[in-house]
Design a protein around this motif. Sequence first.
Motif, PDB file in Angstrom:
ATOM      1  N   GLY A 241       0.815  -1.204   0.000  1.00  0.00           N
ATOM      2  CA  GLY A 241       0.000   0.000   0.000  1.00  0.00           C
ATOM      3  C   GLY A 241       0.848   1.253   0.000  1.00  0.00           C
ATOM      4  N   ALA A 242       1.926   1.261   0.801  1.00  0.00           N
ATOM      5  CA  ALA A 242       2.817   2.424   0.845  1.00  0.00           C
ATOM      6  C   ALA A 242       3.552   2.592  -0.482  1.00  0.00           C
ATOM      7  CB  ALA A 242       3.811   2.272   1.996  1.00  0.00           C
ATOM      8  N   MET A 243       3.973   1.496  -1.093  1.00  0.00           N
ATOM      9  CA  MET A 243       4.630   1.581  -2.397  1.00  0.00           C
ATOM     10  C   MET A 243       3.661   2.094  -3.456  1.00  0.00           C
ATOM     11  SD  MET A 243       7.226  -1.646  -2.831  1.00  0.00           S
ATOM     12  CE  MET A 243       7.890  -0.879  -4.320  1.00  0.00           C
ATOM     13  N   SER A 244       2.434   1.636  -3.402  1.00  0.00           N
ATOM     14  CA  SER A 244       1.425   2.098  -4.357  1.00  0.00           C
ATOM     15  C   SER A 244       1.137   3.578  -4.157  1.00  0.00           C
ATOM     16  CB  SER A 244       0.134   1.285  -4.202  1.00  0.00           C
ATOM     17  OG  SER A 244       0.357  -0.073  -4.521  1.00  0.00           O
ATOM     18  N   LEU A 245       1.133   4.016  -2.891  1.00  0.00           N
ATOM     19  CA  LEU A 245       0.934   5.436  -2.606  1.00  0.00           C
ATOM     20  C   LEU A 245       2.088   6.248  -3.178  1.00  0.00           C
ATOM     21  CD1 LEU A 245      -0.684   7.672  -1.203  1.00  0.00           C
ATOM     22  CD2 LEU A 245       0.601   7.163   0.906  1.00  0.00           C
ATOM     23  N   SER A 246       3.302   5.715  -3.070  1.00  0.00           N
ATOM     24  CA  SER A 246       4.467   6.396  -3.638  1.00  0.00           C
ATOM     25  C   SER A 246       4.322   6.572  -5.145  1.00  0.00           C
ATOM     26  CB  SER A 246       5.742   5.600  -3.321  1.00  0.00           C
ATOM     27  OG  SER A 246       6.868   6.185  -3.937  1.00  0.00           O
ATOM     28  N   LEU A 247       3.911   5.514  -5.821  1.00  0.00           N
ATOM     29  CA  LEU A 247       3.697   5.598  -7.271  1.00  0.00           C
ATOM     30  C   LEU A 247       2.585   6.585  -7.599  1.00  0.00           C
ATOM     31  CD1 LEU A 247       3.925   1.814  -8.247  1.00  0.00           C
ATOM     32  CD2 LEU A 247       5.575   3.603  -8.819  1.00  0.00           C
ATOM     33  N   PHE A 248       1.541   6.593  -6.768  1.00  0.00           N
ATOM     34  CA  PHE A 248       0.427   7.499  -7.001  1.00  0.00           C
ATOM     35  C   PHE A 248       0.876   8.950  -6.878  1.00  0.00           C
ATOM     36  CE2 PHE A 248      -3.018  10.099  -5.248  1.00  0.00           C
ATOM     37  CZ  PHE A 248      -3.968   9.976  -6.254  1.00  0.00           C
ATOM     38  N   TYR A 249       1.742   9.242  -5.888  1.00  0.00           N
ATOM     39  CA  TYR A 249       2.225  10.610  -5.736  1.00  0.00           C
ATOM     40  C   TYR A 249       3.033  11.059  -6.957  1.00  0.00           C
ATOM     41  CZ  TYR A 249       0.791  11.064  -0.840  1.00  0.00           C
ATOM     42  OH  TYR A 249       0.068  11.176   0.322  1.00  0.00           O
ATOM     43  N   CYS A 250       3.638  10.109  -7.628  1.00  0.00           N
ATOM     44  CA  CYS A 250       4.398  10.457  -8.844  1.00  0.00           C
ATOM     45  C   CYS A 250       3.498  10.583 -10.066  1.00  0.00           C
ATOM     46  CB  CYS A 250       5.472   9.416  -9.116  1.00  0.00           C
ATOM     47  SG  CYS A 250       7.024   9.732  -8.255  1.00  0.00           S
ATOM     48  N   ASP A 251       2.653   9.587 -10.273  1.00  0.00           N
ATOM     49  CA  ASP A 251       1.902   9.495 -11.528  1.00  0.00           C
ATOM     50  C   ASP A 251       0.473   9.999 -11.429  1.00  0.00           C
ATOM     51  OD1 ASP A 251       4.176   8.311 -12.560  1.00  0.00           O
ATOM     52  OD2 ASP A 251       3.471   6.277 -12.147  1.00  0.00           O
ATOM     53  N   GLY A 252      -0.032  10.191 -10.232  1.00  0.00           N
ATOM     54  CA  GLY A 252      -1.412  10.602 -10.084  1.00  0.00           C
ATOM     55  C   GLY A 252      -2.361   9.494 -10.518  1.00  0.00           C
ATOM     56  N   ASN A 253      -3.494   9.865 -11.042  1.00  0.00           N
ATOM     57  CA  ASN A 253      -4.523   8.911 -11.425  1.00  0.00           C
ATOM     58  C   ASN A 253      -4.313   8.412 -12.855  1.00  0.00           C
ATOM     59  OD1 ASN A 253      -6.724   7.397 -10.736  1.00  0.00           O
ATOM     60  ND2 ASN A 253      -8.203   9.064 -10.756  1.00  0.00           N
ATOM     61  N   ASN A 254      -3.042   8.219 -13.227  1.00  0.00           N
ATOM     62  CA  ASN A 254      -2.697   7.827 -14.588  1.00  0.00           C
ATOM     63  C   ASN A 254      -1.488   6.914 -14.556  1.00  0.00           C
ATOM     64  OD1 ASN A 254      -2.219   7.587 -17.312  1.00  0.00           O
ATOM     65  ND2 ASN A 254      -1.550   9.702 -17.608  1.00  0.00           N
ATOM     66  N   PRO A 260       7.825  13.533 -15.377  1.00  0.00           N
ATOM     67  CA  PRO A 260       8.528  13.587 -14.088  1.00  0.00           C
ATOM     68  C   PRO A 260       7.572  13.366 -12.928  1.00  0.00           C
ATOM     69  CG  PRO A 260       8.210  15.805 -14.981  1.00  0.00           C
ATOM     70  CD  PRO A 260       7.789  14.845 -16.058  1.00  0.00           C
ATOM     71  N   CYS A 261       8.127  12.967 -11.797  1.00  0.00           N
ATOM     72  CA  CYS A 261       7.319  12.729 -10.601  1.00  0.00           C
ATOM     73  C   CYS A 261       6.630  14.027 -10.172  1.00  0.00           C
ATOM     74  CB  CYS A 261       8.208  12.195  -9.485  1.00  0.00           C
ATOM     75  SG  CYS A 261       7.308  11.782  -7.971  1.00  0.00           S
ATOM     76  N   GLN A 262       5.323  13.955  -9.961  1.00  0.00           N
ATOM     77  CA  GLN A 262       4.551  15.145  -9.631  1.00  0.00           C
ATOM     78  C   GLN A 262       4.815  15.645  -8.208  1.00  0.00           C
ATOM     79  OE1 GLN A 262       0.359  14.490 -10.476  1.00  0.00           O
ATOM     80  NE2 GLN A 262       0.824  13.330 -12.328  1.00  0.00           N
ATOM     81  N   HIS A 263       4.960  14.717  -7.262  1.00  0.00           N
ATOM     82  CA  HIS A 263       5.170  15.090  -5.857  1.00  0.00           C
ATOM     83  C   HIS A 263       6.315  14.244  -5.295  1.00  0.00           C
ATOM     84  CE1 HIS A 263       1.419  17.360  -6.032  1.00  0.00           C
ATOM     85  NE2 HIS A 263       0.842  16.294  -6.550  1.00  0.00           N
ATOM     86  N   PRO A 264       7.563  14.577  -5.654  1.00  0.00           N
ATOM     87  CA  PRO A 264       8.707  13.716  -5.293  1.00  0.00           C
ATOM     88  C   PRO A 264       8.930  13.563  -3.797  1.00  0.00           C
ATOM     89  CG  PRO A 264       9.437  15.807  -6.240  1.00  0.00           C
ATOM     90  CD  PRO A 264       7.967  15.720  -6.477  1.00  0.00           C
ATOM     91  N   ALA A 265       8.740  14.620  -3.012  1.00  0.00           N
ATOM     92  CA  ALA A 265       8.984  14.515  -1.573  1.00  0.00           C
ATOM     93  C   ALA A 265       8.010  13.535  -0.922  1.00  0.00           C
ATOM     94  CB  ALA A 265       8.880  15.890  -0.922  1.00  0.00           C
ATOM     95  N   GLN A 266       6.747  13.623  -1.294  1.00  0.00           N
ATOM     96  CA  GLN A 266       5.747  12.713  -0.738  1.00  0.00           C
ATOM     97  C   GLN A 266       5.977  11.285  -1.231  1.00  0.00           C
ATOM     98  OE1 GLN A 266       2.553  15.446  -2.165  1.00  0.00           O
ATOM     99  NE2 GLN A 266       1.558  14.991  -0.208  1.00  0.00           N
ATOM    100  N   ALA A 267       6.379  11.151  -2.487  1.00  0.00           N
ATOM    101  CA  ALA A 267       6.653   9.821  -3.034  1.00  0.00           C
ATOM    102  C   ALA A 267       7.826   9.171  -2.311  1.00  0.00           C
ATOM    103  CB  ALA A 267       6.941   9.931  -4.526  1.00  0.00           C
TER     104      ALA A 267
END
Length: 338
Positions: A241-254, A260-267
């Motif tokens: 779940g945490a890894m998926s959240l990391s990917l989500f912070y980078c790619d969003g709903n796509n 580039p990663c959209q939210h690198p610090a959160q990811a």
Amino acid sequence: MNGFLKKRNGFAVAAFTASLLSLFHGSAYADECPSEDFSQFLPAFSANAETQQRLTAMTVKSLVLKPTGENGNFEPQTTGVKSSTLTFPLMAPVATGKTEGVEVEAVDDSHFNVVDKRAGNSNIKIFNFSHQACWVLEGVEDWSISKKDLVESSNPRMSEAESFCFQRAEAFRGLGGLEQYRLTGELFEASLENYLCAAASGDPQASLNAASLSLSGMAPQLQTEKVEQLFKAAATTLPEGAMSLSLFYCDGNNISSDGPCQHPAQAEEALMEAARMGSAFATNALGRAYETGKFVTKDMSRALACYQLAAKNGSKGSVAHLERLNKQPAGIKASFCY
């Protein structure tokens, strides 16, 4: 003599017709057939229980979903059922013309299927009609999952209702994944709906499954805020779940994003959390992120520390990374991973 033969032939035809009409209930002779036109027949058939019973075959092909006994999987099973044991009406009234939630499919000139989705994707029924002396209901497919075929909750984080939803979600996803039934899309939609039901109280696994299915392209895509909420719930206890959240912070709903990663610090923080939970895979991924500077931090000493920790925990990929780094001329000393 010829007249006698004609009378005998006439009697034979009449007897054959009566036999044919006995396939459905009552005295459903040709003049009692609501219509030869199926679009006119269906509203008349569905109007009341008596008509449905009269125009239903004596033996109906009944499809129901039953557990296979393996990991909560279900599969359709078809048997012959006497219509006298059925509870009428089988179908809610269908209006003349288009009815919301009802799809009429022509198989050929003598066979029609009526797909009834009015009770939702978890309770779809398909009614099979064939033309004999009149249109006759000869099959009923019930694509719902009965509560009696589910087990009581053993998950303290879920209510009984949420547990039943989770079991249905798993079953519908398994059936959809086979891609061999005409309802494949609806089965995945039913799975997502039930995962969301199961995740209502924040269950991490149900939340992860719901968000992942939404991003898979097999089910309708949820709103971005909802996907983030689900991944955050999943990240509370699950490394995946945490890894998926990391990917989500980078790619969003796509999931197909290649920018580039959209939210690198959160990811980066979410990936560190996955590593802290003991995931060797996440620890290796964190090391790679430090080595490449994919997120915020670029630090070879921390990358080396992560690779060493991941290798210690069984990551084969980390072993290859360690061998590669050890071959570099400039010595690197490991510091800390997280």
